[in-house]
Scaffold this active site. Structure first.
Site, short mmCIF file in Angstrom:
data_model
loop_
_atom_site.label_atom_id
_atom_site.label_comp_id
_atom_site.label_asym_id
_atom_site.label_seq_id
_atom_site.Cartn_x
_atom_site.Cartn_y
_atom_site.Cartn_z
N ARG A 172 44.63 48.32 58.03
CA ARG A 172 45.75 47.88 57.16
C ARG A 172 46.58 46.76 57.80
O ARG A 172 47.78 46.90 58.02
CB ARG A 172 46.62 49.08 56.78
N LYS A 200 53.43 55.56 41.37
CA LYS A 200 53.97 55.39 42.73
C LYS A 200 53.82 53.92 43.15
O LYS A 200 54.75 53.31 43.67
CB LYS A 200 53.20 56.29 43.67
N ASN A 201 52.66 53.33 42.87
CA ASN A 201 52.37 51.98 43.38
C ASN A 201 53.05 50.87 42.59
O ASN A 201 53.02 49.71 43.01
CB ASN A 201 50.86 51.76 43.45
N SER A 241 45.17 40.48 48.15
CA SER A 241 45.89 41.62 48.73
C SER A 241 47.03 42.01 47.79
O SER A 241 47.90 41.17 47.48
CB SER A 241 46.48 41.23 50.09
N VAL A 242 47.06 43.27 47.38
CA VAL A 242 48.11 43.76 46.48
C VAL A 242 49.47 43.64 47.17
O VAL A 242 50.39 42.98 46.67
CB VAL A 242 47.84 45.22 46.06
N ARG A 266 53.34 53.11 54.72
CA ARG A 266 53.03 51.72 55.08
C ARG A 266 53.62 50.71 54.13
O ARG A 266 53.93 49.60 54.49
CB ARG A 266 51.52 51.52 55.14
N CYS A 304 46.02 53.56 59.01
CA CYS A 304 45.97 54.93 58.48
C CYS A 304 44.49 55.33 58.44
O CYS A 304 43.61 54.57 58.85
CB CYS A 304 46.58 55.00 57.09
N ARG A 357 52.22 62.94 48.84
CA ARG A 357 52.72 61.55 48.90
C ARG A 357 52.61 60.88 47.54
O ARG A 357 53.38 59.98 47.23
CB ARG A 357 51.91 60.75 49.92
N ASP A 392 41.04 53.32 44.64
CA ASP A 392 41.84 54.55 44.63
C ASP A 392 41.23 55.65 43.76
O ASP A 392 41.74 56.77 43.75
CB ASP A 392 43.27 54.27 44.16
N ILE A 438 36.74 47.47 49.52
CA ILE A 438 38.14 47.16 49.80
C ILE A 438 38.57 47.64 51.19
O ILE A 438 39.14 46.88 51.96
CB ILE A 438 39.08 47.78 48.72
C1 EPZ Z 1 47.65 48.78 47.76
O1 EPZ Z 1 47.53 48.84 49.17
C2 EPZ Z 1 47.82 50.23 47.31
N1 EPZ Z 1 49.04 50.77 47.87
C3 EPZ Z 1 46.62 51.06 47.76
O2 EPZ Z 1 46.79 52.37 47.25
C4 EPZ Z 1 45.37 50.45 47.14
O3 EPZ Z 1 44.24 51.18 47.59
C5 EPZ Z 1 45.25 48.98 47.56
O4 EPZ Z 1 46.45 48.26 47.18
C6 EPZ Z 1 44.06 48.29 46.91
O5 EPZ Z 1 44.17 48.36 45.54
C7 EPZ Z 1 50.23 50.51 47.26
O6 EPZ Z 1 50.29 49.80 46.27
C8 EPZ Z 1 51.44 51.12 47.88
P1 EPZ Z 1 45.64 45.42 49.91
P2 EPZ Z 1 47.61 47.47 50.02
O7 EPZ Z 1 46.62 44.61 50.65
O8 EPZ Z 1 48.55 46.54 49.40
C9 EPZ Z 1 43.17 43.88 53.62
C10 EPZ Z 1 46.98 54.68 47.37
O9 EPZ Z 1 46.12 55.54 47.54
N2 EPZ Z 1 44.40 43.19 54.01
O10 EPZ Z 1 45.23 45.01 48.54
O11 EPZ Z 1 47.80 47.82 51.45
C11 EPZ Z 1 43.29 45.39 53.71
O12 EPZ Z 1 43.02 45.83 55.02
C12 EPZ Z 1 46.96 53.43 48.21
O13 EPZ Z 1 47.89 54.74 46.49
C13 EPZ Z 1 44.37 42.29 55.08
O14 EPZ Z 1 43.33 42.08 55.69
O15 EPZ Z 1 46.12 46.93 49.84
C14 EPZ Z 1 42.26 45.86 52.72
O16 EPZ Z 1 40.98 45.84 53.34
C15 EPZ Z 1 45.89 53.47 49.28
N3 EPZ Z 1 45.52 41.66 55.43
C16 EPZ Z 1 42.28 44.78 51.63
O17 EPZ Z 1 42.92 43.64 52.23
C17 EPZ Z 1 46.70 41.86 54.76
O18 EPZ Z 1 47.71 41.23 55.11
C18 EPZ Z 1 43.08 45.16 50.40
O19 EPZ Z 1 44.34 45.59 50.84
C19 EPZ Z 1 46.72 42.78 53.69
C20 EPZ Z 1 45.56 43.42 53.33
#
Ligand code: EPZ
Length: 420
Positions: free
Chosen positions: A124, A22-23, A166-167, A95, A119, A400, A308, A330
């Site tokens: 997020r 999915k990701n 950030s992913v 999201r 969420c 989802r 995850d 995270i």
């Molecule tokens: C991706 O979410 C994944 N979702 C998440 O999987 C996964 O848990 C996460 O990466 C971490 O590996 C998808 O790929 C669709 P991040 P993402 O930006 O991109 C903070 C699942 O269960 N942050 O790496 O939203 C954020 O709050 C989902 O499949 C900021 O502060 O994660 C978090 O604490 C859940 N500002 C940390 O960084 C930003 O602009 C990592 O978030 C962006 C993120």
């Protein structure tokens, strides 16, 4: 609302075929906005987040079709007029829809995308996404819950150092830079396997992308993109989930259609816990393990242990002979499954972002509540090993991101059914 009923103490045995990721699919679908030529995606997971993303792309004008039987998606945007508004109604449930911001802005020089909102697992924010796009020349303001972005002369390649890993932000900026004028250098990138799959997709379209370091990437923007076929990578989180299920319940469970080297950190940790694994090139065989050892883990960006998979390994830790700990680094609120597991008889304490899991602990079936995608599947795992029956409410969270979960478990002699 639908619920799942899981009967415990059943050994899973047989073969679980892992679905596409999915990701990986979601950012690749967003990136398809850049390309007017034919695109074919294979090994697409049939999960609700993918259906929502397809709906979003259709809504903004993409000529996109999903072939459920063959698990393919066909896109052909030649001469299509795009609407550059991504509405809250579609983003509030998924999201990751915010990842259409980069491609819409880069291709059409304007975009209005709903702020995705938070969420269960955290607020997020998207500040890092916006930071990167502003560096590429975007003018951005937030109004009435929407991101209003424009780049009158198009985005221009530049040097960017993302403030933290950030992913989603890495994906948004890479996609935007792929259609920008000139070359972009990005430092402090996330390097999850799903990002590498997105990069393979962009390179097959004709974008020149090279890794200059572990978290350092160079992208030469290209507007002349070509047709392509792309294979979505396997879902490494689903794979880890079922390997843990095997360690919890099975005599012998084969988890196939995977690339074990992608999850070597997870496999190393499971081995350290005493899980009996046989690792081959495209599958892992896991044998039920009686004597599980406690362990302490930190969730980290790839190649560290994935957040995850945190809820799922916590269930295995309830069987360990001693105290295990998990530090969730995270997300700020990713222990929502703990009160539910404790209601099933687990002994888990939380101190800040650290949880302490006291084992071994017998679990008992109960009525529980799913709160997010990965928490839901940890309750299924707990139900598989608990005495009696577990009823899991709010199963929409699970739908989802897990394709055909019940079918896969039933095929391996597990007892799980769905009711309204
Ligand atoms: C991706 O979410 C994944 N979702 C998440 O999987 C996964 O848990 C996460 O990466 C971490 O590996 C998808 O790929 C669709 P991040 P993402 O930006 O991109 C903070 C699942 O269960 N942050 O790496 O939203 C954020 O709050 C989902 O499949 C900021 O502060 O994660 C978090 O604490 C859940 N500002 C940390 O960084 C930003 O602009 C990592 O978030 C962006 C993120």
């Amino acid at each position: 609302m639908q619920k799942l009923i899981v009967k415990g103490k059943k050994n899973l045995t047989g073969v679980i075929k892992i679905s596409g990721s999915k990701n990986a699919t979601l950012p690749i679908l967003a990136a398809s906005i850049l390309n007017d030529n034919r695109i074919e995606l294979n090994n697409v997971p049939l999960v609700n987040d993918v259906f929502t993303m397809v709906k979003l792309l259709k809504h903004i004008g993409s000529n996109i079709k999903i072939d459920l039987k063959r698990k393919k998606i066909f896109i052909h945007n030649k001469n299509k007029i795009f609407e550059t508004l991504a509405p809250y109604s579609l983003l509030k449930t998924m999201r990751a829809g915010v990842i259409v911001l980069g491609p819409l802005l880069s291709k059409f020089r304007v975009a209005k995308v709903s702020l995705p909102g938070g969420c269960a697992i955290g607020t997020r924010p998207v500040d890092i996404h916006l930071f990167g796009l502003k560096k590429l020349g975007a003018r951005i303001k937030i109004k009435n819950g929407y991101i209003l972005a424009e780049a009158k002369n198009g985005l221009i390649g530049t040097k960017i150092r993302l403030p933290s890993i950030s992913v989603g932000a890495t994906e948004n900026v890479i996609i935007a830079a792929s259609y920008a004028k000139g070359t972009t250098y990005i430092k402090n990138c996330a390097c999850e396997p799903e990002i590498l799959n997105l990069i393979d997709f962009l390179k097959s379209m004709g974008v020149k992308i090279v890794w200059l370091g572990k978290r350092y990437i160079k992208i030469v923007g290209n507007k002349d993109l070509k047709s392509l076929k792309h294979q979505i990578m396997f879902d490494r989180i689903e794979a880890g989930t079922f390997i843990i299920a095997g360690a919890l319940t099975s005599k012998k469970l084969v988890v196939s259609k995977i690339v074990p080297k992608v999850i070597k950190k997870e496999l190393k940790i499971l081995k350290k816990m005493g899980v009996n694994l046989k690792i081959k090139k495209k599958h892992v065989t896991v044998f039920g393990t009686k004597n599980i050892k406690p362990i302490s883990i930190n969730t980290e960006p790839y190649p560290g242990f994935p957040t995850d998979l945190q809820a799922q390994i916590m269930v295995l830790m309830t069987k360990a002979n001693g105290v295990s700990t998990i530090k969730e680094n995270i997300f700020e609120n990713r222990f929502m499954h703990v009160p539910e597991l404790n209601r099933m008889g687990a002994k888990i304490k939380i101190l800040g972002n650290k949880s302490f899991i006291f084992g071994p602990q017998e679990l008992n079936g109960a009525e529980v509540m799913a709160t997010d995608l990965r928490a839901s599947v940890s309750l299924v795992l707990a139900g598989l090993i608990a005495n009696n029956k577990t009823v899991i409410n709010r199963v929409y969270h699970l739908d989802r991101g897990y394709e055909g979960l019940e079918k896969k478990i039933r095929k391996c002699k597990g007892s799980i059914s769905r009711s309204n």
